[in-house]
Design an enzyme around this catalytic site. Structure first.
Site, PDB file in Angstrom:
ATOM      1  CG  ASP A 139      -1.476   1.256   1.625  1.00  0.00           C
ATOM      2  OD1 ASP A 139      -2.144   1.809   0.748  1.00  0.00           O
ATOM      3  OD2 ASP A 139      -1.301   1.731   2.760  1.00  0.00           O
TER       4      ASP A 139
HETATM    5  P1  ADP Z   1      -3.862   4.263  -0.114  1.00  0.00           P
HETATM    6  O1  ADP Z   1      -4.247   3.057  -0.884  1.00  0.00           O
HETATM    7  O2  ADP Z   1      -2.724   4.993  -0.781  1.00  0.00           O
HETATM    8  O3  ADP Z   1      -3.584   3.983   1.333  1.00  0.00           O
HETATM    9  P2  ADP Z   1      -6.649   5.065   0.172  1.00  0.00           P
HETATM   10  O4  ADP Z   1      -7.174   3.879  -0.560  1.00  0.00           O
HETATM   11  O5  ADP Z   1      -6.889   5.142   1.627  1.00  0.00           O
HETATM   12  O6  ADP Z   1      -5.097   5.304  -0.168  1.00  0.00           O
HETATM   13  O7  ADP Z   1      -7.275   6.378  -0.484  1.00  0.00           O
HETATM   14  C1  ADP Z   1      -7.254   6.560  -1.871  1.00  0.00           C
HETATM   15  C2  ADP Z   1      -7.644   7.940  -2.247  1.00  0.00           C
HETATM   16  O8  ADP Z   1      -8.997   8.188  -1.880  1.00  0.00           O
HETATM   17  C3  ADP Z   1      -6.840   9.002  -1.563  1.00  0.00           C
HETATM   18  O9  ADP Z   1      -5.653   9.282  -2.232  1.00  0.00           O
HETATM   19  C4  ADP Z   1      -7.806  10.182  -1.597  1.00  0.00           C
HETATM   20  O10 ADP Z   1      -7.779  10.783  -2.879  1.00  0.00           O
HETATM   21  C5  ADP Z   1      -9.157   9.525  -1.430  1.00  0.00           C
HETATM   22  N1  ADP Z   1      -9.589   9.496  -0.023  1.00  0.00           N
HETATM   23  C6  ADP Z   1      -9.736   8.414   0.766  1.00  0.00           C
HETATM   24  N2  ADP Z   1     -10.147   8.746   1.998  1.00  0.00           N
HETATM   25  C7  ADP Z   1     -10.249  10.107   2.015  1.00  0.00           C
HETATM   26  C8  ADP Z   1     -10.619  11.085   3.005  1.00  0.00           C
HETATM   27  N3  ADP Z   1     -10.938  10.735   4.265  1.00  0.00           N
HETATM   28  N4  ADP Z   1     -10.600  12.375   2.647  1.00  0.00           N
HETATM   29  C9  ADP Z   1     -10.262  12.742   1.393  1.00  0.00           C
HETATM   30  N5  ADP Z   1      -9.914  11.875   0.436  1.00  0.00           N
HETATM   31  C10 ADP Z   1      -9.896  10.577   0.713  1.00  0.00           C
HETATM   32 MG    MG Z   2      -2.692   3.242   3.571  1.00  0.00          MG
END
Ligand code: ADP
Ligand code: MG
Length: 629
Positions: free
Chosen positions: A317
């Site tokens: 991730d």
């Molecule tokens: P990663 O896989 O990199 O850990 P996530 O799957 O948690 O990221 O989130 C993917 C995308 O969704 C983020 O980059 C953001 O654009 C959006 N996102 C997710 N949760 C939030 C939130 N609480 N507020 C704003 N944007 C969010």
């Molecule tokens: Mg993460």
């Protein structure tokens, strides 16, 4: 280990019986008046359980039970007047079981100690009396004095100190803690006075998670243990059949004397006892798991270490796994007549309900700039996409999230898309705030790559493990991180279920695939991967529950050590099993053709058992952080 009564008893018994066995090797036997009582006493002490189980399975006509083989072998040895051998078999078998139990009880004991040391009461601020931890609420402020064991997880609101976290992270050097740092139940405050806001109820604390995980570990049998059990279930009846034929064929078809071949068959049964084989795996697994525990890594079962040793690809991730997750708002671009402050106030209001690392960054920025959070209601989080809620600035349903998410509900003008693209090319995450009429602004967020990420990825590539990024963030930002780290396979804009889908796909391509992650959005992928590795302290409960391994201090730099440990376990077990099986095979064949010496065969089994034990115990000291064998 030798404080344990059972082990002292076993050691004394071995000290008595091994010299007798050596003498027996040269056909020297003590007087029956000495040997018979020794045999009787030791057989009674160590053999009782085995005989009980053996006879039980005989009555149930269950011929696959290894206890049955042991029982027949001991009776056979007694019949042949090989008293020393009868005792050696039983004592060795008892030793194997004691070692296995010892491994389990040791990790349990360490935990019980931890639990009993963790205080059951808390001194809350402004109270004269201590409060039982069950009655404490999230948000209460606890007072922690120098020398105290911290009773609950919390965030420091006043004071600073050194905290010894060895109990949960395995890190021996105390950590400096300041305001806004987290402290964990079961760790010890060293020199300063602290006030901390309780962040978790007692049942949810990190230490409770550790206890739960360890309890689960006992349920997962290692692959090689399963293999040996399967092996035993075929081996036992096979040996009994062969022994039967060794009597029947010569006597019935070749007119040979019964007494001679009956003795041969019994010899065969005694020789066939697979003591070394039974010992071969459990100690190796428990030594390795114990080693990992000391390094602050929890493993839900030996199986996962074995599999990690064979892993072909590792998916990571991005946010808070490869990057620090300490996100910083670097730019706010307002549109359509809104001000920076309004955009930030509305975004912070929405995010105050979210646990996502991005949310923390936005709230922090608002606090720094003294911007008051605008109240939001009917909040909803869409994992991997963004958040929505009713915002009081525009009195409208408002979304905050990535382009794909916001564009589902709202039109996004080209100039805004262009601004987003520009930011993403610089490796930043651009979030759009918008309502059904128009877009209010862009919040650009930066997240530093962890210092250990680059060397970890370089190392994986050196040992031919393919690194992959699976992220919910957009293509450009993900591509930027991939390029910085030298990762070619980058899959971006994934929803949680897409991450799990990609894992399935990777498993088809590479076979064994590990997944490393921290968030709720990683939980399905962690569960689907061959081995799921969660960040233990920043990780969400869902991630830790679905993972097989938890790194308690979140240091992904420990992954090479874990792979090395896994490879070492596999090598050790393979060596042990091969050696034990081959030796048995040689002596069984010799016995079938009537050439085996019983005392010698048993002596060999003792020797192999000792080799196997010593070979396994080496895993306790494995520490090569950067070299994979
Ligand atoms: P990663 O896989 O990199 O850990 P996530 O799957 O948690 O990221 O989130 C993917 C995308 O969704 C983020 O980059 C953001 O654009 C959006 N996102 C997710 N949760 C939030 C939130 N609480 N507020 C704003 N944007 C969010
Ligand atoms: Mg993460």
């Amino acid at each position: 280990m030798f404080k344990n009564k059972k082990f002292i008893l076993l050691a004394v018994s071995l000290a008595i019986i091994i010299p007798l066995e050596v003498l027996s090797l040269f056909s020297i036997h003590l007087s029956l008046w000495i040997e018979a009582p020794i045999t009787a006493v030791l057989l009674f002490i160590f053999g009782w359980e085995v005989f009980k189980n053996g006879i039980k399975s005989l009555f149930k006509l269950n011929f696959s039970n290894i206890n049955l083989l042991m029982t027949i072998a001991v009776l056979g040895a007694l019949y042949l007047r090989q008293f020393e051998e009868a005792v050696v078999i039983v004592v060795l078998f008892a030793l194997a079981e004691a070692l296995e139990e010892f491994g389990i009880s040791k990790s349990k004991k360490a935990l019980e100690e931890l639990v009993s040391k963790t205080p059951k009461t808390v001194l809350l601020k402004g109270m004269k009396e201590k409060t039982p931890i069950e009655k404490v609420n999230i948000g209460d402020i606890m007072e922690i004095r120098p020398g105290d064991i911290i009773p609950l997880d919390g965030e420091i609101v006043s004071g600073g100190s050194m905290v010894d976290e060895a109990t949960i992270t395995g890190e021996p050097i105390p950590k400096t803690k300041q305001i806004s740092d987290l402290v964990y139940a079961g760790t010890q405050n060293m020199d300063g006075y602290l006030e901390a806001r309780v962040t978790k109820l007692t049942k949810d604390t990190t230490i409770s998670k550790i206890i739960e995980l360890t309890a689960k570990a006992a349920q997962h049998k290692s692959n090689s243990q399963q293999f040996i059990e399967k092996f035993a279930s075929k081996y036992t009846p096979l040996v009994i059949i062969i022994a039967f034929l060794v009597v029947v064929i010569p006597v019935l078809f070749f007119n040979q004397p019964f007494a001679h071949w009956f003795a041969q068959a019994l010899t065969l049964l005694v020789i066939a006892c697979p003591c070394a084989l039974v010992i071969s795996t459990p100690i190796a697994i428990f030594s390795a798991v114990g080693n990992a525990n000391k390094q602050g890594v929890l493993i839900k079962g030996g199986k996962f270490l074995e599999e990690l040793g064979k892993i072909k690809a590792i998916a990571f991730d991005k946010t808070r796994t490869l990057t620090k997750g300490e996100v910083v708002v670097s730019e706010i671009i307002p549109f359509n007549g809104y001000t920076k402050e309004e955009v930030l106030a509305c975004a912070a209001g929405l995010e105050s309900f979210s646990e996502h690392p991005l949310a923390k960054g936005i709230m922090k920025k608002a606090e720094e700039l003294n911007v008051k959070f605008k109240n939001a209601s009917s909040f909803k989080a869409v994992a991997g996409s963004g958040v929505t809620g009713f915002c009081t600035i525009c009195s409208k349903e408002t979304c905050l999230g990535n382009v794909q998410f916001v564009s589902k509900e709202h039109a996004i003008e080209n100039k805004i898309r262009e601004a987003v693209e520009r930011l993403e090319k610089q490796g930043k995450t651009a979030l759009i705030l918008g309502n059904k009429d128009h877009i209010e602004g862009i919040i650009s967020i930066e997240d530093e790559i962890r210092s250990e990420s680059k060397s970890l990825i370089d190392y994986l590539k050196r040992i031919n493990i393919i690194p992959v990024i699976l992220t919910g963030d957009n293509k450009s930002t993900a591509g930027y991180v991939g390029e910085k780290l030298g990762i070619e396979k980058v899959e971006a804009a994934l929803l949680p279920e897409d991450k799990a889908g990609k894992i399935e796909y990777l498993k088809k391509e590479f076979g064994l695939v590990a997944m490393v992650g921290d968030g709720v959005n990683d939980a399905p992928a962690l569960a689907g991967a061959t081995v799921g590795i969660a960040m233990g302290s920043v990780g969400s409960d869902a991630a830790i529950e679905n993972a097989d391994i938890a790194i308690m201090d979140d240091k992904i730099g420990k992954i090479p050590y874990l792979i090395g440990l896994g490879r070492n376990v596999n090598k050790t077990v393979k060596f042990n099993v091969t050696l034990a099986v081959l030796t048995k095979l040689v002596f069984i064949i010799l016995a079938i053709v009537g050439m085996s010496n019983l005392a010698f065969a048993i002596f060999a089994d003792v020797g192999i058992s000792v080799i196997v034990i010593l070979n396994s115990l080496r895993l306790l000291n494995f520490s090569n952080i950067n070299r994979v064998p």
